[in-house]
Design a protein around this motif. Structure first.
Motif, PDB file in Angstrom:
ATOM      1  N   ALA A 136       0.824  -1.209   0.000  1.00 31.57           N
ATOM      2  CA  ALA A 136       0.000   0.000   0.000  1.00 31.57           C
ATOM      3  C   ALA A 136       0.856   1.256   0.000  1.00 31.57           C
ATOM      4  O   ALA A 136       0.590   2.204  -0.741  1.00 31.57           O
ATOM      5  N   TYR A 137       1.904   1.271   0.827  1.00 36.65           N
ATOM      6  CA  TYR A 137       2.777   2.441   0.884  1.00 36.65           C
ATOM      7  C   TYR A 137       3.497   2.678  -0.440  1.00 36.65           C
ATOM      8  O   TYR A 137       3.694   3.807  -0.849  1.00 36.65           O
ATOM      9  N   LEU A 138       3.906   1.603  -1.088  1.00 38.91           N
ATOM     10  CA  LEU A 138       4.689   1.740  -2.309  1.00 38.91           C
ATOM     11  C   LEU A 138       3.829   1.800  -3.572  1.00 38.91           C
ATOM     12  O   LEU A 138       4.342   2.075  -4.652  1.00 38.91           O
ATOM     13  N   GLY A 139       2.543   1.497  -3.448  1.00 36.93           N
ATOM     14  CA  GLY A 139       1.659   1.530  -4.610  1.00 36.93           C
ATOM     15  C   GLY A 139       1.961   0.426  -5.608  1.00 36.93           C
ATOM     16  O   GLY A 139       1.767   0.599  -6.812  1.00 36.93           O
ATOM     17  N   ARG A 140       2.421  -0.701  -5.140  1.00 35.58           N
ATOM     18  CA  ARG A 140       2.736  -1.841  -6.000  1.00 35.58           C
ATOM     19  C   ARG A 140       1.666  -2.913  -5.820  1.00 35.58           C
ATOM     20  O   ARG A 140       1.070  -3.039  -4.757  1.00 35.58           O
ATOM     21  N   PRO A 141       1.435  -3.729  -6.846  1.00 39.45           N
ATOM     22  CA  PRO A 141       0.509  -4.859  -6.687  1.00 39.45           C
ATOM     23  C   PRO A 141       0.997  -5.790  -5.574  1.00 39.45           C
ATOM     24  O   PRO A 141       2.209  -5.971  -5.388  1.00 39.45           O
ATOM     25  N   LEU A 142       0.068  -6.362  -4.851  1.00 36.35           N
ATOM     26  CA  LEU A 142       0.426  -7.182  -3.697  1.00 36.35           C
ATOM     27  C   LEU A 142       1.214  -8.430  -4.081  1.00 36.35           C
ATOM     28  O   LEU A 142       2.103  -8.845  -3.342  1.00 36.35           O
ATOM     29  N   THR A 143       0.920  -9.029  -5.224  1.00 34.14           N
ATOM     30  CA  THR A 143       1.676 -10.218  -5.624  1.00 34.14           C
ATOM     31  C   THR A 143       3.140  -9.865  -5.894  1.00 34.14           C
ATOM     32  O   THR A 143       4.041 -10.605  -5.506  1.00 34.14           O
ATOM     33  N   ILE A 144       3.371  -8.730  -6.531  1.00 36.67           N
ATOM     34  CA  ILE A 144       4.739  -8.287  -6.802  1.00 36.67           C
ATOM     35  C   ILE A 144       5.433  -7.934  -5.491  1.00 36.67           C
ATOM     36  O   ILE A 144       6.595  -8.278  -5.269  1.00 36.67           O
ATOM     37  N   THR A 145       4.716  -7.258  -4.596  1.00 33.03           N
ATOM     38  CA  THR A 145       5.291  -6.898  -3.301  1.00 33.03           C
ATOM     39  C   THR A 145       5.698  -8.141  -2.531  1.00 33.03           C
ATOM     40  O   THR A 145       6.777  -8.193  -1.930  1.00 33.03           O
ATOM     41  N   LYS A 146       4.857  -9.155  -2.565  1.00 38.65           N
ATOM     42  CA  LYS A 146       5.155 -10.393  -1.845  1.00 38.65           C
ATOM     43  C   LYS A 146       6.423 -11.054  -2.398  1.00 38.65           C
ATOM     44  O   LYS A 146       7.271 -11.514  -1.649  1.00 38.65           O
ATOM     45  N   VAL A 147       6.574 -11.067  -3.714  1.00 38.49           N
ATOM     46  CA  VAL A 147       7.770 -11.650  -4.322  1.00 38.49           C
ATOM     47  C   VAL A 147       9.008 -10.817  -3.983  1.00 38.49           C
ATOM     48  O   VAL A 147      10.069 -11.357  -3.664  1.00 38.49           O
ATOM     49  N   MET A 148       8.873  -9.491  -4.018  1.00 34.32           N
ATOM     50  CA  MET A 148      10.006  -8.627  -3.689  1.00 34.32           C
ATOM     51  C   MET A 148      10.432  -8.819  -2.238  1.00 34.32           C
ATOM     52  O   MET A 148      11.629  -8.872  -1.933  1.00 34.32           O
ATOM     53  N   VAL A 149       9.480  -8.944  -1.331  1.00 37.24           N
ATOM     54  CA  VAL A 149       9.801  -9.207   0.078  1.00 37.24           C
ATOM     55  C   VAL A 149      10.494 -10.557   0.205  1.00 37.24           C
ATOM     56  O   VAL A 149      11.476 -10.698   0.943  1.00 37.24           O
ATOM     57  N   ASP A 150      10.032 -11.553  -0.536  1.00 35.36           N
ATOM     58  CA  ASP A 150      10.646 -12.878  -0.515  1.00 35.36           C
ATOM     59  C   ASP A 150      12.106 -12.805  -0.964  1.00 35.36           C
ATOM     60  O   ASP A 150      12.987 -13.417  -0.354  1.00 35.36           O
ATOM     61  N   VAL A 151      12.377 -12.028  -2.004  1.00 31.80           N
ATOM     62  CA  VAL A 151      13.758 -11.849  -2.485  1.00 31.80           C
ATOM     63  C   VAL A 151      14.615 -11.223  -1.392  1.00 31.80           C
ATOM     64  O   VAL A 151      15.737 -11.671  -1.126  1.00 31.80           O
ATOM     65  N   LEU A 152      14.089 -10.193  -0.720  1.00 34.00           N
ATOM     66  CA  LEU A 152      14.837  -9.529   0.351  1.00 34.00           C
ATOM     67  C   LEU A 152      15.061 -10.458   1.548  1.00 34.00           C
ATOM     68  O   LEU A 152      16.098 -10.386   2.204  1.00 34.00           O
ATOM     69  N   LEU A 153      14.099 -11.323   1.817  1.00 37.81           N
ATOM     70  CA  LEU A 153      14.270 -12.302   2.890  1.00 37.81           C
ATOM     71  C   LEU A 153      15.384 -13.285   2.534  1.00 37.81           C
ATOM     72  O   LEU A 153      16.236 -13.602   3.362  1.00 37.81           O
ATOM     73  N   GLU A 154      15.377 -13.769   1.288  1.00 36.16           N
ATOM     74  CA  GLU A 154      16.395 -14.719   0.835  1.00 36.16           C
ATOM     75  C   GLU A 154      17.795 -14.116   0.895  1.00 36.16           C
ATOM     76  O   GLU A 154      18.763 -14.800   1.207  1.00 36.16           O
TER      77      GLU A 154
END
Length: 121
Positions: A73-91
């Motif tokens: 919501a803060y970044l204005g990105r689709p939630l599916t893309i946000t979830k993948v980006m967070v997953d990359v940062l976690l990895e």
């Protein structure tokens, strides 16, 4: 009537025009299947300067616990893309997953008072 036209030289004003599939290397879902929109993440104390600006924005926002839905919501990105980006940062070790509510409450008296108050309602 005048029109503002972006000539491609000033990236700061026009913003980055990166297709979303490029940001996530074509991935359509996170590898961590336990991630959902309510998953809480927090930034780890590591140097994020080598990250793409879109990923740095996520790390910067996560100075305190934040859900994946809030990040999107803060970044204005689709939630599916946000979830993948967070997953990359976690990895890559830039974020940690968990919840601030994982701390155990040891004051049973306090819980009993809350329960009694709710029962009175």
């Amino acid at each position: 009537m005048t029109y503002d036209v972006w000539d491609g030289d000033d990236e700061a004003e026009a913003g980055r025009l990166v297709p979303l599939y490029i940001l996530v290397n074509g991935r359509t879902s996170p590898r961590n299947t336990n991630l959902d929109l309510a998953t809480q993440v927090i930034a780890l104390p590591v140097d994020a300067t080598r990250l793409e600006p879109e990923y740095r924005d996520i790390v910067r926002r996560c100075n305190d616990w934040m859900s994946i839905a809030e990040i999107g919501a803060y970044l204005g990105r689709p939630l599916t893309i946000t979830k993948v980006m967070v997953d990359v940062l976690l990895e890559q070790g830039f974020l940690a997953v968990g919840s601030p509510a994982q701390e155990q409450i040891v004051d049973r008296r306090l819980l009993e008072m809350v329960l009694a108050g709710l029962q009175r309602l």
